[in-house]
Design a protein around this motif. Structure first.
Motif, PDB file in Angstrom:
ATOM      1  N   ASP A  15       8.601   3.793  -0.960  1.00 33.13           N
ATOM      2  CA  ASP A  15       7.773   2.719  -1.537  1.00 33.13           C
ATOM      3  C   ASP A  15       6.986   2.009  -0.438  1.00 33.13           C
ATOM      4  OD1 ASP A  15       8.641   3.209  -4.067  1.00 33.13           O
ATOM      5  OD2 ASP A  15      10.127   1.608  -4.111  1.00 33.13           O
ATOM      6  N   ALA A  54      -4.284  -0.803  -1.729  1.00 29.82           N
ATOM      7  CA  ALA A  54      -3.039  -0.918  -0.953  1.00 29.82           C
ATOM      8  C   ALA A  54      -3.261  -1.711   0.328  1.00 29.82           C
ATOM      9  CB  ALA A  54      -2.500   0.476  -0.632  1.00 29.82           C
ATOM     10  N   TYR A  88      -1.733   4.119  10.784  1.00 24.45           N
ATOM     11  CA  TYR A  88      -2.360   5.189  10.021  1.00 24.45           C
ATOM     12  C   TYR A  88      -3.838   5.322  10.359  1.00 24.45           C
ATOM     13  CZ  TYR A  88      -2.324   8.255   5.897  1.00 24.45           C
ATOM     14  OH  TYR A  88      -2.365   9.320   5.035  1.00 24.45           O
ATOM     15  N   LEU A 106       3.494   0.031  11.166  1.00 18.66           N
ATOM     16  CA  LEU A 106       3.284   1.163  10.247  1.00 18.66           C
ATOM     17  C   LEU A 106       1.975   1.110   9.446  1.00 18.66           C
ATOM     18  CD1 LEU A 106       4.976   3.721   9.492  1.00 18.66           C
ATOM     19  CD2 LEU A 106       5.681   2.443   7.479  1.00 18.66           C
ATOM     20  N   PRO A 107       1.648  -0.015   8.794  1.00 18.72           N
ATOM     21  CA  PRO A 107       0.422  -0.011   7.992  1.00 18.72           C
ATOM     22  C   PRO A 107      -0.844   0.124   8.842  1.00 18.72           C
ATOM     23  CG  PRO A 107       1.811  -1.898   7.462  1.00 18.72           C
ATOM     24  CD  PRO A 107       2.363  -1.283   8.704  1.00 18.72           C
ATOM     25  N   LEU A 112       5.949   3.136   2.388  1.00 16.76           N
ATOM     26  CA  LEU A 112       4.829   3.963   2.847  1.00 16.76           C
ATOM     27  C   LEU A 112       3.697   3.934   1.825  1.00 16.76           C
ATOM     28  CD1 LEU A 112       6.824   7.050   4.206  1.00 16.76           C
ATOM     29  CD2 LEU A 112       5.621   5.356   5.565  1.00 16.76           C
ATOM     30  N   GLU A 113       4.062   3.993   0.541  1.00 12.79           N
ATOM     31  CA  GLU A 113       3.034   3.975  -0.506  1.00 12.79           C
ATOM     32  C   GLU A 113       2.284   2.646  -0.512  1.00 12.79           C
ATOM     33  OE1 GLU A 113       4.978   5.073  -4.167  1.00 12.79           O
ATOM     34  OE2 GLU A 113       4.354   7.148  -3.912  1.00 12.79           O
ATOM     35  N   VAL A 114       3.048   1.550  -0.357  1.00 10.52           N
ATOM     36  CA  VAL A 114       2.433   0.227  -0.345  1.00 10.52           C
ATOM     37  C   VAL A 114       1.510   0.078   0.868  1.00 10.52           C
ATOM     38  CG1 VAL A 114       3.051  -2.151   0.229  1.00 10.52           C
ATOM     39  CG2 VAL A 114       4.017  -1.083  -1.765  1.00 10.52           C
ATOM     40  N   ALA A 115       1.848   0.782   1.939  1.00  9.13           N
ATOM     41  CA  ALA A 115       0.995   0.714   3.133  1.00  9.13           C
ATOM     42  C   ALA A 115      -0.255   1.591   2.978  1.00  9.13           C
ATOM     43  CB  ALA A 115       1.785   1.147   4.367  1.00  9.13           C
ATOM     44  N   GLY A 116      -0.413   2.207   1.810  1.00  9.96           N
ATOM     45  CA  GLY A 116      -1.612   3.001   1.542  1.00  9.96           C
ATOM     46  C   GLY A 116      -1.507   4.430   2.046  1.00  9.96           C
ATOM     47  N   MET A 117      -0.283   4.882   2.273  1.00  9.86           N
ATOM     48  CA  MET A 117      -0.112   6.234   2.806  1.00  9.86           C
ATOM     49  C   MET A 117       0.147   7.229   1.674  1.00  9.86           C
ATOM     50  SD  MET A 117       2.139   5.346   6.092  1.00  9.86           S
ATOM     51  CE  MET A 117       1.449   4.408   7.440  1.00  9.86           C
ATOM     52  N   PHE A 126       9.979  -6.336   0.542  1.00  6.44           N
ATOM     53  CA  PHE A 126      11.119  -5.933  -0.288  1.00  6.44           C
ATOM     54  C   PHE A 126      12.271  -6.910  -0.067  1.00  6.44           C
ATOM     55  CE2 PHE A 126       8.574  -2.207   0.436  1.00  6.44           C
ATOM     56  CZ  PHE A 126       8.535  -1.605  -0.806  1.00  6.44           C
ATOM     57  N   ARG A 176      -1.447  -6.872   8.286  1.00  9.97           N
ATOM     58  CA  ARG A 176      -2.787  -6.421   7.918  1.00  9.97           C
ATOM     59  C   ARG A 176      -3.593  -7.543   7.263  1.00  9.97           C
ATOM     60  NH1 ARG A 176      -2.790  -0.398   5.598  1.00  9.97           N
ATOM     61  NH2 ARG A 176      -1.868  -1.403   3.820  1.00  9.97           N
ATOM     62  N   ARG A 217      -6.408   3.408  -2.076  1.00  7.37           N
ATOM     63  CA  ARG A 217      -6.125   3.130  -0.658  1.00  7.37           C
ATOM     64  C   ARG A 217      -6.578   1.725  -0.291  1.00  7.37           C
ATOM     65  NH1 ARG A 217      -5.241   5.850   3.762  1.00  7.37           N
ATOM     66  NH2 ARG A 217      -6.874   4.770   4.884  1.00  7.37           N
ATOM     67  N   LEU A 265       3.342   0.450  -7.601  1.00  6.19           N
ATOM     68  CA  LEU A 265       4.554   1.250  -7.409  1.00  6.19           C
ATOM     69  C   LEU A 265       5.168   1.613  -8.750  1.00  6.19           C
ATOM     70  CD1 LEU A 265       6.231  -0.588  -4.400  1.00  6.19           C
ATOM     71  CD2 LEU A 265       5.123   1.653  -4.392  1.00  6.19           C
TER      72      LEU A 265
END
Lengths: 251, 254
Positions: free
Chosen positions: B123, A83, A111, A107-108, B125-130, A90, A158, A80, A56
Motif C-alpha cells: 500500500d 498519488a 522514484y 521512498l516517494p 508503495l502504491e500511495v507513493a505513486g509506484m 498508516f 513530498r 500517478r 487504495l
C-alpha cells in the motif's frame, strides 16, 4: 464540486468480499486547508474512507472525487499525479522493513526526483520531527515512536496537498505528537488539507475543524463543533450531541 | 477446472501488467528495478550455486556411468554420448533446477510479498505513486528467469564435465568413451530446448509465487497458505510444461 473542495464523497458504499457492508451512504466534503477527523469505533469504516481517497480501495456504490477528479476514472498518468499530491500515514505499519528509516522517508522521492534534492528534503523533515539521529537505523529495529514519525515524514516529504492520517497519535508521546502537529500545521497554513481517522476522538494535540462520527459504516452525527485552534479537541460530551446513539444504542 | 483457468489467466495478466508497467513508466525507477532484479538473481542462483553444482556433478556422474555400463555391452556404445547429453542437459538439469527453485526461491517470494501486503508495504508503495507490477513483480520475474537460465548453463557444464571427470578418475567409464565425444553430441537443438525449459520454469515459478503472495489480504495466517498453494501450482505447471516441451523436442528430433 467547488474548487475549494479537496475531497467529496457522495453516497459512498463499500462492500467487503464477504458481502458485509463496510460503508453505506457516506457523504461528506473536505475543504482545502481544513482538517477533519473521522471518529468512530473499531470497524466503523474510518480507515476505508482514507483508503478510498488514496485509491487504495474502490467504492462499490457512489462517487469519490479528490482534487476534482473521480478517483475511479483516472488514467495512468493522472493516477500517478493524484498519488503525488497525497501523503498517507498508516496507523503503525507501512514502513519497508528491509530499508533504513532514511530510505523509507525518501521512498516517494527516490522514484523520480533528482537525487541531490532527496537528501536535503529528507534531512529537513527528519529534523522537524526529531528523528534525524535515527535516520540510519533499520526501520524494523526502530521503536513505535520513531516508526510513526517516519511514517509522517514519508507522507510529508513530498509536501502533499492532502494528508490522510490513520490514528495520528498512536505511538507518540505528547511532546513528539506536538512536534508532528506543528509540522502538519505549518503545511496546513500553506493550504494542505488533512483527514484524520481516530477511534476515540482523543486527538490531542492535533487540531481539527470538524468531527465526523462513523458507526457501522454510516455517518451517525456531524457534531458541529466550532472551528477550533485549541490544543485539545475532545469528543463532545454524549449528552450534548444531537443524537443520543453516538455509542451504539446507548442513550 | 474453472478455478485453475482463472488462476492461470491471473498469472498471465500479471506478466502483462509488469511489461505494460515497464513501457508506461518509460525508464522511471530503473535503478530500483535493476537493483531488485540483481538481488533476486543473487538469492536464486549465486547464493546456492555450490549446492547446484554438487547436484549437477552427481547427476552427470550417474548418467554417464549408467549409460556407459548399460548400453555398451548391448552394442549401443555409439549412442552413449547422445543419450548422456540429451538426458542430462535437456531433461534432468532444467527439471532439477525447477524443483530446487520451487522449494527455495518460490516460497521466499510468496512469503515476502505476503508479508509486504499484511504490513501495508505494498500500500505504501502504491500511495507513493509506484507501479507495483513494474517495481515489485517484474524484477522478481526477470531475476528468477535470468537465474534459471544461468543455472542451466552452469549446471549443464558442471554435469557433463564434472560428471565425466569424476567417473573417469574413479575408473568407472570405459576407455572408448571420451569427453570430446560427449561434447560433440551436444547439439544446438538440445541446448535450445534446455534453455526454453529453463525460461518457462523461471517465468512460471516467479509469476505464480508473486500472484499468491500478492493475493494475501490482511492476515499473517494467509502467508503459509499462499506458500503451499504457490508450490503446488508450480510443481504441477512445471511438470506439465516439462512433459510438453520434451514431447515437442522428441517430435522435432524425429
Amino acid at each position: 464540486m467547488s474548487e475549494a473542495t479537496v475531497v467529496e464523497m457522495s453516497r459512498v458504499g463499500v462492500d467487503a468480499p464477504t458481502g458485509a457492508r463496510v460503508l453505506d451512504g457516506l457523504s461528506f466534503e473536505l475543504e482545502a486547508g481544513s482538517a477533519v477527523a473521522l471518529v468512530g469505533p473499531v470497524g466503523s469504516g474510518k480507515t476505508t474512507v482514507l483508503r478510498l481517497a488514496a485509491r487504495l480501495a474502490a467504492p462499490t456504490r457512489g462517487t469519490v472525487f479528490v482534487f476534482g477528479h473521480d478517483v475511479t476514472k483516472l488514467g495512468y498518468e493522472a493516477a500517478r499525479s493524484h498519488a503525488q499530491r497525497i501523503g498517507f500515514v498508516f496507523e503503525s505499519t507501512g514502513l519497508l522493513g528491509n530499508l533504513s528509516v532514511e530510505a523509507n522517508i525518501a521512498l516517494p522521492l527516490r522514484y523520480d526526483a533528482p537525487s541531490e534534492l532527496v537528501d536535503a528534503r529528507v534531512r529537513h523533515i527528519a529534523q522537524e520531527l526529531g528523528i534525524e539521529r535515527e535516520l540510519a537505523e533499520p526501520s524494523f529495529r526502530a521503536n513505535a515512536s520513531v516508526r510513526k514519525r517516519a511514517l509522517f515524514a514519508r507522507a510529508l516529504v513530498r509536501e502533499p496537498a492532502l494528508l490522510l492520517c490513520d490514528e495520528p497519535q498512536v505511538g507518540l508521546t505528547l511532546r513528539e505528537a506536538t512536534l508532528v502537529r506543528d509540522a502538519v500545521e505549518r503545511r496546513r497554513a500553506g493550504g494542505m488539507s488533512v483527514l484524520y481517522a481516530d477511534h476515540d476522538g482523543e486527538l490531542a494535540p492535533f487540531l481539527v475543524d470538524r468531527l465526523l462520527y462513523l458507526e457501522r459504516g454510516e455517518l451517525r452525527a456531524t457534531p458541529s463543533l466550532r472551528p477550533t485552534r485549541t490544543s485539545i479537541v475532545p469528543l463532545p460530551d454524549r449528552a450534548s450531541l444531537p443524537i443520543a446513539a453516538i455509542y451504539g444504542s446507548e442513550s | 477446472m474453472l478455478g485453475g483457468a482463472r488462476e492461470t489467466l491471473a498469472v498471465a495478466l500479471l506478466l502483462y501488467a509488469g511489461l505494460k508497467g515497464a513501457v508506461l513508466e518509460r525508464g522511471r525507477g530503473r535503478r530500483l528495478v535493476v537493483g531488485s532484479a540483481a538481488t533476486q538473481v543473487y538469492f536464486t542462483a549465486v547464493e546456492p550455486l555450490l549446492m547446484f553444482l554438487l547436484v549437477a556433478v552427481s547427476c552427470g556422474f550417474f548418467a554417464i556411468v549408467l549409460a556407459d555400463r548399460l548400453m555398451r555391452p548391448n552394442g549401443l556404445a555409439p549412442y552413449v554420448p547422445a543419450v548422456v547429453t540429451q538426458s542430462v542437459v535437456r531433461e534432468l538439469v532444467p527439471l532439477l533446477i525447477a524443483l530446487v527453485v520451487i522449494g527455495r526461491s518460490g516460497p521466499a517470494i510468496a512469503t515476502e510479498l505476503g508479508y509486504m501486503r499484511v504490513n501495508h508495504e505494498i500500500d505504501a508503495l502504491e500511495v507513493a505513486g509506484m507501479n507495483i507490477d513494474y517495481l515489485v513483480v517484474l524484477p522478481r520475474v526477470v531475476g528468477v528467469t535470468l537465474a534459471t537460465l544461468g543455472l542451466t548453463v552452469a549446471m549443464s557444464a558442471a554435469a557433463l564435465f564434472g560428471g565425466y571427470l569424476l567417473a573417469a578418475s574413479l575408473d568407472l567409464v570405459s576407455v572408448g568413451l571420451r569427453f570430446e565425444q560427449v561434447l560433440a553430441a551436444l547439439d544446438l537443438r538440445t541446448i535450445g530446448f534446455s534453455l526454453a525449459k529453463a525460461c518457462a520454469f523461471g517465468l512460471v515459478i516467479s509469476l505464480v509465487n508473486c500472484h499468491y503472495g500478492l493475493a494475501v489480504t490482511s492476515s499473517f495466517t494467509e502467508i503459509p497458505r499462499a506458500n503451499v498453494r504457490g508450490a503446488v501450482a508450480c510443481y504441477l505447471a512445471c511438470f506439465v510444461l516439462n512433459g510438453a516441451l520434451s514431447v515437442l523436442a522428441l517430435t522435432v528430433q524425429a
